[in-house]
Design an enzyme around this catalytic site. Structure first.
Site, PDB file in Angstrom:
ATOM      1  N   LYS A  51     -26.976  -2.709  50.025  1.00  0.00           N
ATOM      2  CA  LYS A  51     -26.463  -1.441  50.566  1.00  0.00           C
ATOM      3  C   LYS A  51     -27.538  -0.360  50.581  1.00  0.00           C
ATOM      4  O   LYS A  51     -27.689   0.345  51.571  1.00  0.00           O
ATOM      5  CB  LYS A  51     -25.256  -0.942  49.743  1.00  0.00           C
TER       6      LYS A  51
ATOM      7  N   ARG B 121     -15.085   3.087  45.363  1.00  0.00           N
ATOM      8  CA  ARG B 121     -14.995   1.829  44.622  1.00  0.00           C
ATOM      9  C   ARG B 121     -13.576   1.563  44.123  1.00  0.00           C
ATOM     10  O   ARG B 121     -13.328   0.496  43.551  1.00  0.00           O
ATOM     11  CB  ARG B 121     -15.932   1.879  43.420  1.00  0.00           C
TER      12      ARG B 121
ATOM     13  N   ARG C 275     -34.289  -7.670  41.386  1.00  0.00           N
ATOM     14  CA  ARG C 275     -34.390  -6.219  41.484  1.00  0.00           C
ATOM     15  C   ARG C 275     -34.665  -5.612  40.101  1.00  0.00           C
ATOM     16  O   ARG C 275     -35.412  -4.652  39.987  1.00  0.00           O
ATOM     17  CB  ARG C 275     -33.094  -5.654  42.071  1.00  0.00           C
TER      18      ARG C 275
ATOM     19  N   ARG D 229     -33.783  -1.398  35.840  1.00  0.00           N
ATOM     20  CA  ARG D 229     -32.391  -1.049  35.521  1.00  0.00           C
ATOM     21  C   ARG D 229     -31.784  -2.059  34.561  1.00  0.00           C
ATOM     22  O   ARG D 229     -31.741  -3.261  34.833  1.00  0.00           O
ATOM     23  CB  ARG D 229     -31.549  -1.012  36.809  1.00  0.00           C
TER      24      ARG D 229
ATOM     25  N   ARG E 135     -20.458  -6.710  36.606  1.00  0.00           N
ATOM     26  CA  ARG E 135     -20.349  -5.769  37.739  1.00  0.00           C
ATOM     27  C   ARG E 135     -19.779  -6.465  38.969  1.00  0.00           C
ATOM     28  O   ARG E 135     -18.989  -5.871  39.709  1.00  0.00           O
ATOM     29  CB  ARG E 135     -21.721  -5.153  38.035  1.00  0.00           C
TER      30      ARG E 135
END
Ligand code: AMP
Length: 190
Positions: A16, A91, A130, A136, A148
């Site tokens: 996204k 969400r 990532r 992160r 998640r």
């Protein structure tokens, strides 16, 4: 002219953020990512950021009123925008309803929900990758990444039905090269 307000939807790791970058350039839109906004609050060590960090590190959602408030402020501070790309928001059903209320009050509704579709195992791989560059914590830890994805499946993916009922749901194959996926999004926007 009516505004190009788009929900770019999909699970964590669907691409996204990456695809938003292309779309904001191409159509001159404003990018609104609640994840980015929250990470900004964490970086600045605001009260909100400190409260959100614990939830985010665990892979849980931040309470609706917090993210709805952030989005409301951003919409009001970009009255000049040709449109918004909502990335990682809404969400939950409550968030989707709040967004509709805000935009419908301005007669600038969401025109499409573009839903990037990527198989779960591919998402886990992408998030791990990532994590190496982003640093992160919620990407680096596989258990958190999986959580998640599970939270997305349970709480967020039902929003496809919400937008389907409004005739705005557009599924997009999110597997392929970056350019291929951008092309699919651009074709869907039309
Ligand atoms: P993202 O960058 O979109 O993957 O978001 C990272 C984390 O921020 C999520 O796992 C949630 O903890 C939190 N978050 C971001 N957007 C929202 C939202 N719309 N509602 C609730 N929590 C959110």
């Amino acid at each position: 002219m009516s505004k190009l307000n788009i929900v770019l939807f999909g699970p964590p790791g669907a691409g996204k953020g990456t695809q938003s970058a292309f779309l904001i350039q191409r159509y001159g839109l404003v990018h609104l990512s609640t994840g980015d906004l929250l990470r900004g609050e964490i970086k600045e060590e605001t009260e909100l950021g400190i409260a959100a960090k614990e939830l985010m590190d665990r892979g849980d959602l931040v309470p609706d009123h917090i993210v709805i408030g952030m989005i409301r402020n951003k919409i009001e501070s970009h009255l000049e925008a040709k449109g918004f790309i909502f990335d990682g928001f809404p969400r939950t059903q409550a968030q989707a309803e709040a967004l509709d209320e805000m935009l419908n009050a301005k007669s600038e509704p969401i025109v499409a929900m573009l839903a990037l579709e990527v198989p779960d195992e591919e998402l886990v791989k992408r998030l791990a990758n990532r994590g190496k560059s982003s640093g992160r914590a919620d990407d680096q830890d596989e258990a958190t990444a999986r959580k998640r994805i599970a939270v997305y499946t349970r709480e967020t993916s039902p929003l496809k039905e919400y937008y389907k009922a409004q005739g705005k749901f557009m599924p997009i194959n999110g597997v392929g090269s970056l350019d291929e996926i951008t092309d699919r999004l651009v074709k869907a926007i039309g």
